[in-house]
Motif scaffolding. Structure first.
Motif, PDB file in Angstrom:
ATOM      1  N   PRO A 192     -37.924  90.295  94.748  1.00  0.00           N
ATOM      2  CA  PRO A 192     -38.333  89.180  93.895  1.00  0.00           C
ATOM      3  C   PRO A 192     -39.653  88.536  94.327  1.00  0.00           C
ATOM      4  N   VAL A 193     -40.376  88.077  93.322  1.00  0.00           N
ATOM      5  CA  VAL A 193     -41.607  87.306  93.513  1.00  0.00           C
ATOM      6  C   VAL A 193     -41.357  85.917  92.922  1.00  0.00           C
ATOM      7  N   VAL A 194     -41.472  84.883  93.744  1.00  0.00           N
ATOM      8  CA  VAL A 194     -41.240  83.508  93.315  1.00  0.00           C
ATOM      9  C   VAL A 194     -42.593  82.828  93.112  1.00  0.00           C
ATOM     10  N   LEU A 195     -42.810  82.312  91.907  1.00  0.00           N
ATOM     11  CA  LEU A 195     -44.044  81.600  91.592  1.00  0.00           C
ATOM     12  C   LEU A 195     -43.728  80.110  91.537  1.00  0.00           C
ATOM     13  N   LEU A 196     -44.094  79.370  92.578  1.00  0.00           N
ATOM     14  CA  LEU A 196     -43.808  77.939  92.608  1.00  0.00           C
ATOM     15  C   LEU A 196     -44.800  77.177  91.719  1.00  0.00           C
ATOM     16  N   PRO A 197     -44.394  76.015  91.208  1.00  0.00           N
ATOM     17  CA  PRO A 197     -45.143  75.378  90.116  1.00  0.00           C
ATOM     18  C   PRO A 197     -46.613  75.117  90.388  1.00  0.00           C
ATOM     19  N   HIS A 198     -46.952  74.585  91.560  1.00  0.00           N
ATOM     20  CA  HIS A 198     -48.348  74.237  91.811  1.00  0.00           C
ATOM     21  C   HIS A 198     -49.217  75.483  91.982  1.00  0.00           C
ATOM     22  N   ALA A 199     -48.680  76.514  92.593  1.00  0.00           N
ATOM     23  CA  ALA A 199     -49.419  77.772  92.704  1.00  0.00           C
ATOM     24  C   ALA A 199     -49.626  78.396  91.332  1.00  0.00           C
ATOM     25  N   LEU A 200     -48.589  78.355  90.512  1.00  0.00           N
ATOM     26  CA  LEU A 200     -48.680  78.925  89.169  1.00  0.00           C
ATOM     27  C   LEU A 200     -49.720  78.177  88.334  1.00  0.00           C
ATOM     28  N   ALA A 201     -49.754  76.867  88.457  1.00  0.00           N
ATOM     29  CA  ALA A 201     -50.724  76.072  87.693  1.00  0.00           C
ATOM     30  C   ALA A 201     -52.147  76.281  88.200  1.00  0.00           C
ATOM     31  N   ALA A 202     -52.301  76.399  89.512  1.00  0.00           N
ATOM     32  CA  ALA A 202     -53.636  76.469  90.103  1.00  0.00           C
ATOM     33  C   ALA A 202     -54.286  77.839  89.960  1.00  0.00           C
ATOM     34  N   ARG A 203     -53.497  78.901  90.048  1.00  0.00           N
ATOM     35  CA  ARG A 203     -54.095  80.245  90.076  1.00  0.00           C
ATOM     36  C   ARG A 203     -53.182  81.294  89.446  1.00  0.00           C
ATOM     37  N   GLY A 204     -52.517  80.903  88.375  1.00  0.00           N
ATOM     38  CA  GLY A 204     -51.582  81.817  87.728  1.00  0.00           C
ATOM     39  C   GLY A 204     -52.224  83.105  87.254  1.00  0.00           C
ATOM     40  N   GLU A 205     -53.419  83.029  86.666  1.00  0.00           N
ATOM     41  CA  GLU A 205     -54.059  84.241  86.164  1.00  0.00           C
ATOM     42  C   GLU A 205     -54.469  85.161  87.308  1.00  0.00           C
ATOM     43  N   LEU A 235     -38.965  91.909  90.051  1.00  0.00           N
ATOM     44  CA  LEU A 235     -38.396  90.664  89.525  1.00  0.00           C
ATOM     45  C   LEU A 235     -39.364  89.525  89.815  1.00  0.00           C
ATOM     46  N   VAL A 236     -39.591  88.661  88.809  1.00  0.00           N
ATOM     47  CA  VAL A 236     -40.449  87.492  88.966  1.00  0.00           C
ATOM     48  C   VAL A 236     -39.645  86.262  88.558  1.00  0.00           C
ATOM     49  N   LEU A 237     -39.641  85.219  89.395  1.00  0.00           N
ATOM     50  CA  LEU A 237     -38.908  83.985  89.121  1.00  0.00           C
ATOM     51  C   LEU A 237     -39.896  82.817  89.064  1.00  0.00           C
ATOM     52  N   ALA A 238     -39.788  82.019  88.005  1.00  0.00           N
ATOM     53  CA  ALA A 238     -40.671  80.858  87.878  1.00  0.00           C
ATOM     54  C   ALA A 238     -40.048  79.850  86.920  1.00  0.00           C
ATOM     55  N   VAL A 239     -40.503  78.600  87.041  1.00  0.00           N
ATOM     56  CA  VAL A 239     -40.081  77.565  86.103  1.00  0.00           C
ATOM     57  C   VAL A 239     -40.847  77.765  84.795  1.00  0.00           C
ATOM     58  N   ASP A 240     -40.110  77.739  83.690  1.00  0.00           N
ATOM     59  CA  ASP A 240     -40.717  78.011  82.390  1.00  0.00           C
ATOM     60  C   ASP A 240     -41.669  76.887  81.990  1.00  0.00           C
ATOM     61  N   GLY A 241     -42.668  77.265  81.200  1.00  0.00           N
ATOM     62  CA  GLY A 241     -43.661  76.300  80.740  1.00  0.00           C
ATOM     63  C   GLY A 241     -44.943  77.028  80.400  1.00  0.00           C
ATOM     64  N   GLU A 242     -45.969  76.276  80.037  1.00  0.00           N
ATOM     65  CA  GLU A 242     -47.223  76.896  79.615  1.00  0.00           C
ATOM     66  C   GLU A 242     -47.866  77.703  80.734  1.00  0.00           C
ATOM     67  N   ALA A 243     -47.743  77.234  81.980  1.00  0.00           N
ATOM     68  CA  ALA A 243     -48.350  77.976  83.086  1.00  0.00           C
ATOM     69  C   ALA A 243     -47.708  79.359  83.239  1.00  0.00           C
TER      70      ALA A 243
END
Length: 530
Positions: free
Chosen positions: A271-284, A307-315
């Protein structure tokens, strides 16, 4: 060198009479010459008898002699030259640069274990000197060292035809420990296996090792592999492959009159966990790195991010769009075998038709045996309710799980099986969330990464390539790195033995010049107490 299709049993080359098979051109599916004869029960008997006969001599060879032996194997592999790379390219479809790098890693592993031998710490020599005047009871003289387990069966892996096969990490660490090795070659790359096997055979002769130190058996089916694990002379097994095959070997080993350990690396979705601030700052940016890791080597890595896990949203949706865009330009790559390709396609179809799972990205199409990358997404509750979504799809396919919040993400993490790796992408503002998740990550995986991906396994002293079941059959061990030697050792304690009968590692005066733990303190030399 002309390939013969023969098994290598000690110093001999033997025509197998138990059926025959051919290697296959991974790109075309065409059979390759020569035919490889399947080993017979008599061939297996001879290989195991030679390994048993070699064991006591080989395990007591000097550390320097074994180190030179491992280095000589590496030199012999290197001397094969381009013939090895070209045959391996044909049999596996892997590109030249990948295989040249893997050959370097294979030789590097042999050198690593040569260095481990020369350092000698793995012996773990311990001495509790006698205290005859101790009250109320005298203390006996106790000395301990690690010794080799016995002959080891090694199963070649399909996805690493050099670094996890005939002369790969299992073989290198077992030989370093002092264990003779009987290898069951993988049928996906038999020509590559014979070339490397003959290199080891030459090294055995050049270094004057007992001939039973190494044998290589080809199997036209699965009977010889099963019989090898069941043979009473085999004392441990190294395996990399599917969960079904690994569990089958574990059952055979446990059903023996003398059960033996099977060190099997089997299944992981990493699994790869994308935490919210990392996802917002450098998601692309993370999306581009993820797509590259997913498609590396046609996704045929045991550490592939499935597997990728993240909180749903625009990011997260932006991450999905960016990853999809990269994948759409990703060229399809040839898979290792037509069978592996067929299994990959079936796994992708299962995901594509699973309820409440949507395809969010696809790679370019290719030839008949090329893998087209696939990216899917679903909700956390769907994932939790459908255990089949946690099954590994071996190849460039991954599933994104959209979570409502970090608590639900944590719930998903707790639900997954054991893994080789878990990666967390985080910024400084994500540290509190990371602290909350870390105990779960430690329980679930052998290696936890920050801001990276599990592909790329460094061969060193601090690497763990293992994890809780089904990632491996024994989470206490690693198959990569210097600690891999520990799988093939066991401790023996010597009480009150005369000095001249003790092994050199434990004699008075420390003639082997090893670091030893004397009365609990590590010493490099101790003339007075031994």
């Amino acid at each position: 060198m002309t390939l013969t299709g023969q098994s290598l049993i000690g110093a001999a080359s033997v025509n197998g009479a138990n059926g025959a098979f051919h290697g296959v051109n991974a790109r075309t599916g065409e059979a390759l010459e020569p035919a490889f004869g399947g080993a017979t029960a008599n061939d297996l008997e001879r290989a195991c008898a030679l390994a048993e006969a070699a064991f006591d001599t080989f395990r007591e060879t000097s550390l320097e002699a074994r180190a030179v032996f491992l280095e000589t194997i590496g030199q012999q592999i290197e001397s094969i030259g381009d013939e090895l790379i070209e045959r391996c390219m044909t049999e596996t479809g892997l590109p030249r640069a990948r295989l040249e790098g893997e050959r370097g890693r294979t030789i590097g592993q042999l050198k690593l274990f040569a260095a481990v031998l020369r350092q000698g710490d793995y012996v773990d020599a311990r001495i509790d000197p006698a205290q005859p005047e101790r009250k109320p009871m005298p203390r006996v003289d106790l000395r301990l060292r690690n010794i080799a387990l016995g002959p080891v069966a090694v199963f070649g892996a399909s996805n690493f035809p050099l670094a996890f096969s005939v002369a790969g990490g299992d073989t290198a660490s077992a030989l370093a420990a002092g264990c003779p090795v009987v290898v069951k070659a993988h049928s996906a790359h038999p020509g590559t296996s014979e070339l490397v096997g003959r290199a080891i055979q030459r090294a055995v002769a050049q270094c004057g090792m007992p001939e039973g130190v190494f044998s290589l058996l080809f199997d036209s089916g699965i009977d010889i592999g099963r019989a090898l694990v069941a043979d009473r002379r085999i004392k441990a097994v190294g395996f990399t492959g599917s969960r079904a095959a690994g569990v089958a070997l574990m059952k055979i080993a446990n059903a023996r009159e003398e059960p033996i350990p099977v060190y099997a690396e089997m299944s992981a979705i990493n699994p790869v966990v994308l935490l919210p601030h990392a996802l917002a700052a450098r998601g692309e940016q993370i999306a581009r790195q993820f797509a590259a890791a997913l498609t590396l080597g046609a996704g045929q890595f045991c550490t592939n991010p499935g597997l990728v896990l993240a909180v749903d949203g625009e990011a997260l949706r932006a991450f999905e769009r960016a990853a999809s865009a990269v994948l759409s330009d990703a060229a399809a790559q040839t898979m290792l075998t037509p069978g592996i390709h067929a299994n990959f396609c079936a796994g992708v179809e299962r995901l594509a038709h699973a309820p409440q799972v949507e395809r969010v990205g696809s790679g370019a199409q290719g030839g008949a045996y090329d893998a087209q990358a696939a990216l899917f997404a679903t909700g956390a509750q769907t994932f939790l309710a459908n255990p089949a979504l946690r099954d590994e799809v071996f190849g460039p396919a991954s599933l994104i799980v959209r979570c409502q919040d970090l608590n639900e993400l944590h719930e998903v993490l707790k639900s997954i099986e054991g893994q080789l790796t878990v990666s967390v992408h985080l910024e400084a503002a994500d540290h509190d969330a990371s602290r909350t998740l870390l105990p779960t990550l430690e329980r679930k995986a052998g290696r936890v990464l920050a801001n990276g991906f599990g592909t790329g396994v460094e061969v060193g002293h601090a690497m763990v390539h293992g994890g809780p079941f089904p990632a491996t059959s024994d989470a206490r061990t690693t198959s990569v790195g210097s600690r891999a030697i520990e799988r093939f050792l066991r401790p023996v304690s010597y009480q009150d033995w005369p000095d001249d009968l003790l092994p050199l590692a434990l004699r008075h005066g420390n003639p082997a010049q090893l670091a030893r733990r004397v009365d609990g303190a590590i010493r490099h030399e101790d003339k007075q107490h031994g």
